[in-house]
Motif scaffolding. Structure first.
Motif, PDB file in Angstrom:
ATOM      1  N   GLY A 140      65.434  67.397  26.519  1.00  0.00           N
ATOM      2  CA  GLY A 140      65.605  66.098  27.141  1.00  0.00           C
ATOM      3  C   GLY A 140      66.992  65.503  27.041  1.00  0.00           C
ATOM      4  N   LYS A 141      67.947  66.252  26.535  1.00  0.00           N
ATOM      5  CA  LYS A 141      69.299  65.711  26.354  1.00  0.00           C
ATOM      6  C   LYS A 141      70.110  65.710  27.642  1.00  0.00           C
ATOM      7  N   GLU A 142      69.655  66.440  28.634  1.00  0.00           N
ATOM      8  CA  GLU A 142      70.324  66.472  29.930  1.00  0.00           C
ATOM      9  C   GLU A 142      69.264  66.307  31.009  1.00  0.00           C
ATOM     10  N   GLY A 143      69.656  65.638  32.088  1.00  0.00           N
ATOM     11  CA  GLY A 143      68.718  65.401  33.169  1.00  0.00           C
ATOM     12  C   GLY A 143      69.051  64.106  33.876  1.00  0.00           C
ATOM     13  N   PHE A 144      68.051  63.523  34.522  1.00  0.00           N
ATOM     14  CA  PHE A 144      68.288  62.269  35.215  1.00  0.00           C
ATOM     15  C   PHE A 144      67.038  61.398  35.171  1.00  0.00           C
ATOM     16  N   ALA A 145      67.246  60.127  35.396  1.00  0.00           N
ATOM     17  CA  ALA A 145      66.144  59.177  35.427  1.00  0.00           C
ATOM     18  C   ALA A 145      66.383  58.190  36.555  1.00  0.00           C
ATOM     19  N   ILE A 146      65.315  57.764  37.183  1.00  0.00           N
ATOM     20  CA  ILE A 146      65.378  56.736  38.220  1.00  0.00           C
ATOM     21  C   ILE A 146      64.613  55.529  37.711  1.00  0.00           C
ATOM     22  N   THR A 147      65.260  54.391  37.775  1.00  0.00           N
ATOM     23  CA  THR A 147      64.644  53.144  37.361  1.00  0.00           C
ATOM     24  C   THR A 147      64.502  52.228  38.572  1.00  0.00           C
ATOM     25  N   ALA A 148      64.042  51.027  38.339  1.00  0.00           N
ATOM     26  CA  ALA A 148      63.896  50.069  39.433  1.00  0.00           C
ATOM     27  C   ALA A 148      65.248  49.612  39.963  1.00  0.00           C
ATOM     28  N   ARG A 149      66.321  49.867  39.206  1.00  0.00           N
ATOM     29  CA  ARG A 149      67.627  49.365  39.609  1.00  0.00           C
ATOM     30  C   ARG A 149      68.671  50.432  39.853  1.00  0.00           C
ATOM     31  N   GLY A 150      68.446  51.637  39.353  1.00  0.00           N
ATOM     32  CA  GLY A 150      69.516  52.615  39.518  1.00  0.00           C
ATOM     33  C   GLY A 150      69.168  54.015  39.062  1.00  0.00           C
ATOM     34  N   PRO A 199      56.901  63.915  25.753  1.00  0.00           N
ATOM     35  CA  PRO A 199      57.055  64.120  24.304  1.00  0.00           C
ATOM     36  C   PRO A 199      58.057  63.146  23.703  1.00  0.00           C
ATOM     37  N   ILE A 200      57.718  62.592  22.553  1.00  0.00           N
ATOM     38  CA  ILE A 200      58.535  61.568  21.923  1.00  0.00           C
ATOM     39  C   ILE A 200      59.957  62.048  21.680  1.00  0.00           C
ATOM     40  N   HIS A 201      60.124  63.293  21.241  1.00  0.00           N
ATOM     41  CA  HIS A 201      61.476  63.778  20.931  1.00  0.00           C
ATOM     42  C   HIS A 201      62.330  63.879  22.191  1.00  0.00           C
ATOM     43  N   LYS A 202      61.695  64.214  23.325  1.00  0.00           N
ATOM     44  CA  LYS A 202      62.446  64.281  24.584  1.00  0.00           C
ATOM     45  C   LYS A 202      62.887  62.886  25.029  1.00  0.00           C
ATOM     46  N   LEU A 203      61.971  61.941  24.950  1.00  0.00           N
ATOM     47  CA  LEU A 203      62.300  60.573  25.354  1.00  0.00           C
ATOM     48  C   LEU A 203      63.394  60.008  24.456  1.00  0.00           C
ATOM     49  N   LYS A 204      63.308  60.272  23.174  1.00  0.00           N
ATOM     50  CA  LYS A 204      64.322  59.794  22.232  1.00  0.00           C
ATOM     51  C   LYS A 204      65.675  60.406  22.544  1.00  0.00           C
ATOM     52  N   ASN A 205      65.697  61.721  22.797  1.00  0.00           N
ATOM     53  CA  ASN A 205      66.962  62.390  23.112  1.00  0.00           C
ATOM     54  C   ASN A 205      67.557  61.875  24.419  1.00  0.00           C
ATOM     55  N   ALA A 206      66.700  61.679  25.432  1.00  0.00           N
ATOM     56  CA  ALA A 206      67.181  61.145  26.712  1.00  0.00           C
ATOM     57  C   ALA A 206      67.754  59.743  26.525  1.00  0.00           C
ATOM     58  N   SER A 207      67.089  58.939  25.717  1.00  0.00           N
ATOM     59  CA  SER A 207      67.544  57.569  25.476  1.00  0.00           C
ATOM     60  C   SER A 207      68.889  57.543  24.758  1.00  0.00           C
ATOM     61  N   GLN A 208      69.141  58.530  23.938  1.00  0.00           N
ATOM     62  CA  GLN A 208      70.414  58.601  23.225  1.00  0.00           C
ATOM     63  C   GLN A 208      71.512  59.222  24.072  1.00  0.00           C
ATOM     64  N   ALA A 209      71.123  60.106  25.006  1.00  0.00           N
ATOM     65  CA  ALA A 209      72.124  60.853  25.775  1.00  0.00           C
ATOM     66  C   ALA A 209      72.547  60.159  27.064  1.00  0.00           C
ATOM     67  N   PHE A 210      71.594  59.573  27.791  1.00  0.00           N
ATOM     68  CA  PHE A 210      71.968  59.010  29.103  1.00  0.00           C
ATOM     69  C   PHE A 210      71.088  57.864  29.588  1.00  0.00           C
ATOM     70  N   LEU A 211      69.907  57.713  29.031  1.00  0.00           N
ATOM     71  CA  LEU A 211      68.960  56.724  29.561  1.00  0.00           C
ATOM     72  C   LEU A 211      68.973  55.464  28.701  1.00  0.00           C
ATOM     73  N   PHE A 212      69.801  54.498  29.077  1.00  0.00           N
ATOM     74  CA  PHE A 212      69.858  53.255  28.313  1.00  0.00           C
ATOM     75  C   PHE A 212      69.902  52.044  29.237  1.00  0.00           C
ATOM     76  N   PRO A 213      68.795  51.804  29.949  1.00  0.00           N
ATOM     77  CA  PRO A 213      68.721  50.615  30.802  1.00  0.00           C
ATOM     78  C   PRO A 213      68.396  49.374  29.973  1.00  0.00           C
ATOM     79  N   PRO A 214      68.600  48.178  30.541  1.00  0.00           N
ATOM     80  CA  PRO A 214      68.151  46.962  29.872  1.00  0.00           C
ATOM     81  C   PRO A 214      66.645  47.000  29.650  1.00  0.00           C
ATOM     82  N   ARG A 215      66.170  46.225  28.707  1.00  0.00           N
ATOM     83  CA  ARG A 215      64.757  46.278  28.332  1.00  0.00           C
ATOM     84  C   ARG A 215      63.822  45.908  29.476  1.00  0.00           C
ATOM     85  N   ASP A 216      64.271  45.046  30.366  1.00  0.00           N
ATOM     86  CA  ASP A 216      63.395  44.601  31.445  1.00  0.00           C
ATOM     87  C   ASP A 216      63.442  45.519  32.665  1.00  0.00           C
TER      88      ASP A 216
END
Length: 280
Positions: free
Chosen positions: A213-223, A181-198
């Motif tokens: 979506g304001k709390e939780g975790f995310a795994i990316t290719a780098r961290g 959901p867009i609102h969850k992704l937006k909240n996560a991006s504002q709260a903790f998920l801010f990786p570089p664009r690439d």
């Protein structure tokens, strides 16, 4: 050059604090250097490997399981027949180390990494195959297929999927951001998920009580990116993994609090332990 552990600002290698957000920066390079050989090549190698293997077993149990369980894990070694297995592996490893030394190809760091890799492989096999009834959380057999596989040959998303088995977890985990959901992704991006664009995002887990979506975790290719309730958001790059350990009902990642629930905590520790070796 290195990046800030919090905001990802590019810093000089000797920077002690981030010039952007002020976060203190650990001396990762110093912590990664191996200056003392783990094995004395002038002495019998096999007995040294045997002694250090049991120390490595204790360290693994202390960090990822329960310290009081060490006796049970160590005593399983003999009746299970695994003691004979490691004896054969140590003989093979000793021959390989001697050959590398004779060719002038065995520096201290390489020696220590070869020993560490050997122990990690044996510990995974022993704990998963021979100690299932002792493990508080069942570790997936799929972990074993990544032994001796270089990072260049792995599919990181598949590795994460195999280690965490998030299809069996109660947490809401999104592996396709188009389905989030867009609102969850937006909240996560504002709260903790801010990786570089690439930086590719592999998954996002929503652990907020309100499901926003304001709390939780995310795994990316780098961290790993996360935010726990009443805690600051945190970022730990796989290349910066130093200290991983289990506490009471949570875990610490480079000294930072993390809690995704008992089963995910234990499996995530093992995943991060493997990623730490791959990113040495």
């Amino acid at each position: 050059m290195k990046k800030c552990i919090r905001c990802q600002m590019v810093l000089s290698d000797d920077a002690r604090f981030c010039s952007n957000c002020g976060a203190p920066q650990p001396d990762w390079s110093a912590s990664q250097r191996s200056t003392v050989p783990s094995i004395d090549m002038d002495q019998d190698i096999e007995p040294q490997l045997s002694e250090k293997f049991f120390l490595a077993l204790k360290d693994r149990i202390d960090r990822e399981h329960r310290p009081e369980q060490y006796t049970a894990y160590s005593e399983r070694m003999y009746p299970s027949g695994f003691r004979d297995v490691i004896a054969r592996r140590f003989t093979q490893a000793a021959d390989r180390l001697r050959n590398q030394q004779a060719l002038g190809m065995l520096e201290t760091t390489q020696l220590n990494w070869m020993v560490e890799d050997l122990f990690e492989e044996l510990l995974d096999f022993y704990i998963i195959r021979y100690c299932k009834d002792l493990n508080e959380v069942e570790l997936p057999e799929a972990i074993l297929k990544y032994q001796n596989v270089p990072m260049s040959e792995i599919n990181l998303f598949q590795v994460v999927k195999d280690f965490l088995q998030f299809d069996r977890e109660p947490e809401k985990i999104y592996t396709d951001l188009l389905q989030m959901p867009i609102h969850k992704l937006k909240n996560a991006s504002q709260a903790f998920l801010f990786p570089p664009r690439d930086e590719k995002i592999l998954l996002v887990a929503d652990q907020s009580l309100l499901g926003n979506g304001k709390e939780g975790f995310a795994i990316t290719a780098r961290g790993l990116y996360w935010k726990a309730p009443f805690q600051k958001s945190q970022i730990v790059l796989f290349s910066n993994l130093i200290d991983l350990r289990r506490k009471e009902d949570w875990i610490e990642i480079n000294g930072h609090f993390f809690n995704a629930g008992l089963t995910l905590n234990v499996k995530l520790l093992r995943l991060l332990g493997r990623l730490k070796l791959w990113h040495r």
